[in-house]
Design an enzyme around this catalytic site. Structure first.
Site, mmCIF file in Angstrom:
data_model
loop_
_atom_site.group_PDB
_atom_site.id
_atom_site.type_symbol
_atom_site.label_atom_id
_atom_site.label_comp_id
_atom_site.label_asym_id
_atom_site.label_seq_id
_atom_site.Cartn_x
_atom_site.Cartn_y
_atom_site.Cartn_z
ATOM 1 N N ASN A 106 0.825 -1.206 0.000
ATOM 2 C CA ASN A 106 0.000 0.000 0.000
ATOM 3 C C ASN A 106 0.866 1.266 0.000
ATOM 4 O O ASN A 106 2.046 1.223 -0.308
ATOM 5 C CB ASN A 106 -0.993 -0.005 1.169
ATOM 6 C CG ASN A 106 -2.354 0.549 0.769
ATOM 7 O OD1 ASN A 106 -2.458 1.612 0.185
ATOM 8 N ND2 ASN A 106 -3.401 -0.202 1.085
ATOM 9 N N ARG A 107 0.269 2.386 0.386
ATOM 10 C CA ARG A 107 0.916 3.682 0.200
ATOM 11 C C ARG A 107 1.567 4.231 1.467
ATOM 12 O O ARG A 107 1.035 4.067 2.560
ATOM 13 C CB ARG A 107 -0.115 4.703 -0.312
ATOM 14 C CG ARG A 107 -0.644 4.398 -1.698
ATOM 15 C CD ARG A 107 -1.745 5.352 -2.114
ATOM 16 N NE ARG A 107 -2.151 5.119 -3.496
ATOM 17 C CZ ARG A 107 -3.065 4.223 -3.872
ATOM 18 N NH1 ARG A 107 -3.693 3.488 -2.953
ATOM 19 N NH2 ARG A 107 -3.364 4.058 -5.143
ATOM 20 N N HIS A 132 3.460 0.048 -2.637
ATOM 21 C CA HIS A 132 3.847 -1.375 -2.714
ATOM 22 C C HIS A 132 5.356 -1.585 -2.789
ATOM 23 O O HIS A 132 5.843 -2.438 -3.527
ATOM 24 C CB HIS A 132 3.169 -2.047 -3.906
ATOM 25 C CG HIS A 132 1.671 -2.105 -3.807
ATOM 26 N ND1 HIS A 132 1.008 -2.266 -2.612
ATOM 27 C CD2 HIS A 132 0.708 -2.021 -4.764
ATOM 28 C CE1 HIS A 132 -0.296 -2.295 -2.834
ATOM 29 N NE2 HIS A 132 -0.510 -2.135 -4.125
ATOM 30 N N HIS A 206 -1.381 -9.532 -3.767
ATOM 31 C CA HIS A 206 -2.219 -8.584 -4.499
ATOM 32 C C HIS A 206 -3.046 -9.294 -5.582
ATOM 33 O O HIS A 206 -3.162 -8.806 -6.709
ATOM 34 C CB HIS A 206 -1.347 -7.497 -5.125
ATOM 35 C CG HIS A 206 -2.086 -6.246 -5.501
ATOM 36 N ND1 HIS A 206 -2.878 -6.160 -6.625
ATOM 37 C CD2 HIS A 206 -2.155 -5.032 -4.901
ATOM 38 C CE1 HIS A 206 -3.388 -4.943 -6.712
ATOM 39 N NE2 HIS A 206 -2.970 -4.238 -5.676
ATOM 40 N N ASP A 280 -11.246 1.812 -2.933
ATOM 41 C CA ASP A 280 -9.797 1.591 -2.809
ATOM 42 C C ASP A 280 -9.431 2.029 -1.396
ATOM 43 O O ASP A 280 -8.691 2.986 -1.200
ATOM 44 C CB ASP A 280 -9.031 2.392 -3.861
ATOM 45 C CG ASP A 280 -7.562 1.985 -3.952
ATOM 46 O OD1 ASP A 280 -7.167 1.020 -3.249
ATOM 47 O OD2 ASP A 280 -6.816 2.620 -4.725
ATOM 48 N N GLU A 346 -6.847 -7.303 0.188
ATOM 49 C CA GLU A 346 -5.448 -7.416 0.597
ATOM 50 C C GLU A 346 -5.298 -7.217 2.111
ATOM 51 O O GLU A 346 -5.293 -6.082 2.591
ATOM 52 C CB GLU A 346 -4.605 -6.371 -0.136
ATOM 53 C CG GLU A 346 -4.797 -6.346 -1.638
ATOM 54 C CD GLU A 346 -4.401 -5.005 -2.231
ATOM 55 O OE1 GLU A 346 -3.249 -4.568 -2.000
ATOM 56 O OE2 GLU A 346 -5.239 -4.380 -2.903
#
Length: 382
Positions: A106-107, A132, A206, A280, A346
């Site tokens: 993720n971010r 990621h 993912h 998201d 995820e």
């Protein structure tokens, strides 16, 4: 025949019967060449198969889950995973299909975080964020096969070493991923990472699923989804969590009871849906961080009867509806993947958790390995 001989004979029959029964139930792991990386290194595949007709194929490139063949309610098998037919396409046209993501899934906002008073700048690959693991995360490396085995549970162990400073992260990390398939329809993925100095780790898979079969014109938005979470972590316009936990009650994020995904995906009245161009978002699971895998999400396709349960030890699950699939990716069998053609679930630590002290910390220290166990459990309903 003496009584001793009879007992010996009966024992032999029992043992032989048990061995035959075990063999009949044994899952298998098969290794095969799959292609080559840009550098010309060989990519291999390992296919895990059980006797119920479920199989999973894993590539050494990115420790990628390339394919999951699963039977529907009538026993007809289909590949339920978006991705590519050829290993080289994962190299040349990366889009995180089925990959192992790390060091940090993720971010991370701005690609920056601090640890023990020192600031670190990561590579940026999501406009102004690190996503990621950065420009060359775990998904863009060739993993090595450590071991394989057949039996009641077939498995493969893959390993990767990430050096100190890789993508800006501190510490050398030795990571492993173990894929295991049993006869009950559970594909378990166990992640472990050891470091030689304090760092952060957050690994997951993912996979993007369409339980009606990848490339199905029905897409995946008519699947029914359940997520046992009373809150989610809202994001800003850059898809970075604000740090709060917002109740799902009364919103299109309420999946505590089964809900058709399409019911909320186009709700332009919700700012969060507009930010994500759909779903998201990370959901804060009611179970929190656990020592054994517990339910994180349940996905059901009414058309085929296939059911996917996702279990995990992690406190969050990112729900993503393939919003950035825009028809430019030519997937398996020449299918063009578009928005809503697949769903990713995820399990992980919360996004940007290194910068959010109220979130579960992703810190990993020497002598205290990171571990995350997740399960994709497949079944059918009538």
């Amino acid at each position: 025949m003496s009584m001793a001989s009879i007992k010996s004979f009966l024992t032999l029959v029992a043992v032989t019967s048990a061995m035959t029964s075990t063999a009949a139930l044994a899952s298998e792991a098969k290794r095969a060449p799959a292609g080559y990386s840009v550098e010309g290194a060989a990519i291999e595949s390992v296919t895990l198969t059980n006797k119920a007709g479920l199989s999973a194929r894993v590539l050494t490139y990115g420790a990628t889950l390339q394919s999951v063949m699963a039977p529907d309610r009538d026993g007809k098998s289909a590949d339920v995973l978006l991705g590519y037919d050829k290993a080289e396409d994962y190299v040349n046209h990366p889009n995180f299909f089925g990959v192992t993501v790390g060091r940090f899934a993720n971010r991370i906002g701005g690609g920056r975080f601090s640890l023990d008073g020192q600031s670190y700048q990561l590579t940026l690959n999501d406009k102004v964020n690190s996503l990621h693991g950065g420009t060359k995360g775990f998904d863009k490396h060739l993993w090595r096969i450590v071991s394989m085995k057949d039996g009641p549970t077939a498995s493969v162990v893959m390993a990767l070493t990430s050096p100190d400073g890789d993508q800006g992260y501190p510490g050398k990390v030795d990571a492993t991923v173990t894929y295991s398939l049993d006869e009950a329809g559970s594909l378990t993925i166990a992640f472990e990472a050891k470091t030689d100095k304090p760092t952060i780790v957050n690994m997951t898979n993912h996979a993007i699923f369409n339980l009606n079969g990848e490339g199905s014109p029905l897409g995946a938005t008519f699947h029914k989804l359940t997520i046992p979470a009373a809150t989610f972590t809202p994001v800003d316009a850059k898809l970075i969590p604000t740090g709060e936990r917002k109740p799902v009650a009364g919103t299109v994020f309420d999946f505590r009871a089964p809900r058709v995904v399409a019911d909320g995906i186009r709700n332009g009245n919700d700012q969060q849906i507009r930010y994500g161009q759909g779903y998201d978002h990370n959901f804060a699971l009611d179970k929190g961080l656990t020592t054994t895998p517990q339910l994180a999400a349940r996905l059901e396709d009414p058309a085929s009867g296939r059911v996917l349960e996702v279990l995990s030890t992690e406190p969050g699950v990112q729900f993503y509806t393939g919003n950035f699939l825009d028809g430019t990716y030519v997937g398996k069998k020449g299918h063009l993947y578009r928005m809503g053609d697949g769903i990713a679930l995820e399990p992980q630590k919360f996004p940007d958790s290194p910068n959010k002290p109220d979130f579960v910390s992703p810190r990993v220290d020497p002598g205290k390995p990171y571990r995350h166990t997740m399960i994709y459990r497949f079944s059918t309903v009538r």
